[in-house]
Design a protein around this motif. Structure first.
Motif: not given
Length: 382
Positions: A150-151, A187-188, A193-196
């Motif tokens: 959601r974020r 996933a890339a 988005c800074g969520e590894p």
């Protein structure tokens, strides 16, 4: 037919956001949505659906035990109804409850379709089994994964899905039995988005993209409804008892046939276990023109289905689909009239589930609905 097909080809579904089914669909407490047409008796569903309803009731805290949950289904306290009539698609034997987080997929001015978030790190309710390890994965999905998505979408805006699908098709996916390349592209984007950590979990769950693409496929197909392409098939799926389709001319009317089990190579551990009849709304992927109609460009699924493919599988797409898609680079839109005229039904890639509601996934399968189903639909339209 040109206008409706043009709208279908022009549809550009995007991943819009995430919301619980109670908010997104107005789903009531103890109401459960399932795949395919209505059940003959919602109080006596196929065992795979019963198992998913039981696990969902335990997750929701509606029941103190599996026996209690099953009794609630039998009494009609837990109410089962079709998802597609509510603007939602669900995979295999999954069920959706009011707190289930859903991806919303659509575009301004076009139809929006919802689909559930998959769990990460293992099977979810789609497998139709009573695995206690499912419950912590459902809690993690609701409490951690859904708020994160959601974020992400609120911060970055809607995510176009056709480019991800096109990437998948160009790199060996059929977008139903295999979504690995499209999933890696998703996933890339998440990693960018800074969520590894989430990106890594997605990569380890190669079919995560499946439910997202189900919703996108359904949204694209619905763009052609109530237009000048009356025999296009715009909805379809199985509930384990019946497999059904609906035409663009009357999308609310299911035409159904007995849901025969998919056929394919079984897991070594599956033995000769009975397989559930065709189940899942993911058939919309194949009705769009991917999945079983795109196997020629997907080497790994093609090899996996070796020995179970009909002799005419390589030419089905050309024979049955209405128009080439400019982004997907392949024909799309199944025309029921072509199925009747050629006598060649489409192929649908559907997983095989143990019919007992206990074994879960037993192999990758193919289902071929009979020509008579499409003839009945076309005759009803005429």
């Amino acid at each position: 037919m040109a206008g409706a097909v043009d709208r279908l080809l022009a549809a550009r579904p995007r991943l819009l956001g995430v919301a619980a089914a109670g908010e997104a669909l107005g789903l009531a407490d103890r109401e459960l949505l399932h795949a395919g047409p209505p059940l003959a008796d919602p109080c006596d569903p196929p065992p795979v659906l019963l198992s998913s309803a039981v696990m969902t009731a335990l997750h929701e805290g509606w029941a103190a035990s599996a026996e209690d949950a099953e009794a609630q289904v039998r009494r009609g306290v837990l109410r089962l109804s079709p998802a597609q009539s509510r603007g939602c698609v669900v995979p295999l034997a999954a069920v959706v409850s009011a707190t289930t987080p859903l991806f919303a997929v659509g575009e301004p001015g076009g139809p929006t379709v919802q689909a559930p978030l998959s769990t990460l790190g293992g099977p979810d309710t789609r497998m139709g089994m009573r695995d206690p390890a499912l419950l912590p994965r459902l809690r993690e999905r609701d409490a951690q994964q859904a708020p994160l998505w959601r974020r992400l979408l609120a911060a970055r805006g809607p995510l176009p899905l056709l480019p991800l699908a096109a990437h998948g098709l160009a790199h060996g996916d059929d977008l139903h039995s295999r979504t690995t390349a499209a999933n890696e592209a998703l996933a890339a984007w998440v990693a960018s988005c800074g969520e590894p950590a989430l990106a890594q979990a997605l990569t380890a769950t190669p079919l995560f993209f499946l439910t997202v693409w189900m919703a996108a496929s359904a949204a694209v197909l619905r763009a052609a409804e109530q237009g000048d392409a009356p025999t296009l098939v715009t909805r379809g799926g199985g509930n384990g008892e019946r497999f059904g389709i609906a035409l663009a001319s009357d999308p609310g009317r299911w035409i159904t046939t007995a849901a025969e089990p998919p056929q394919g190579r079984r897991l070594d551990t599956a033995g000769d276990a009975a397989v559930c009849g065709a189940i899942g709304d993911s058939a919309v992927i194949d009705l769009l023109g991917c999945g079983g109609l795109a196997l020629a460009g997907a080497p790994e699924p093609l090899q996996a289905f070796d020995g179970h493919l009909p002799a005419d599988h390589e030419t089905l797409a050309e024979a049955l689909l209405a128009a080439p898609h400019p982004l997907l680079q392949r024909p799309v839109a199944l025309d029921a009239a072509r199925v009747v005229a050629t006598g060649r039904p489409p192929l649908v890639a559907l997983a095989m589930l143990g019919a007992d509601g206990r074994r879960g996934f037993v192999g990758r399968g193919l289902y071929r609905p009979p020509r008579s189903l499409f003839a009945q639909a076309v005759h009803g339209h005429a």
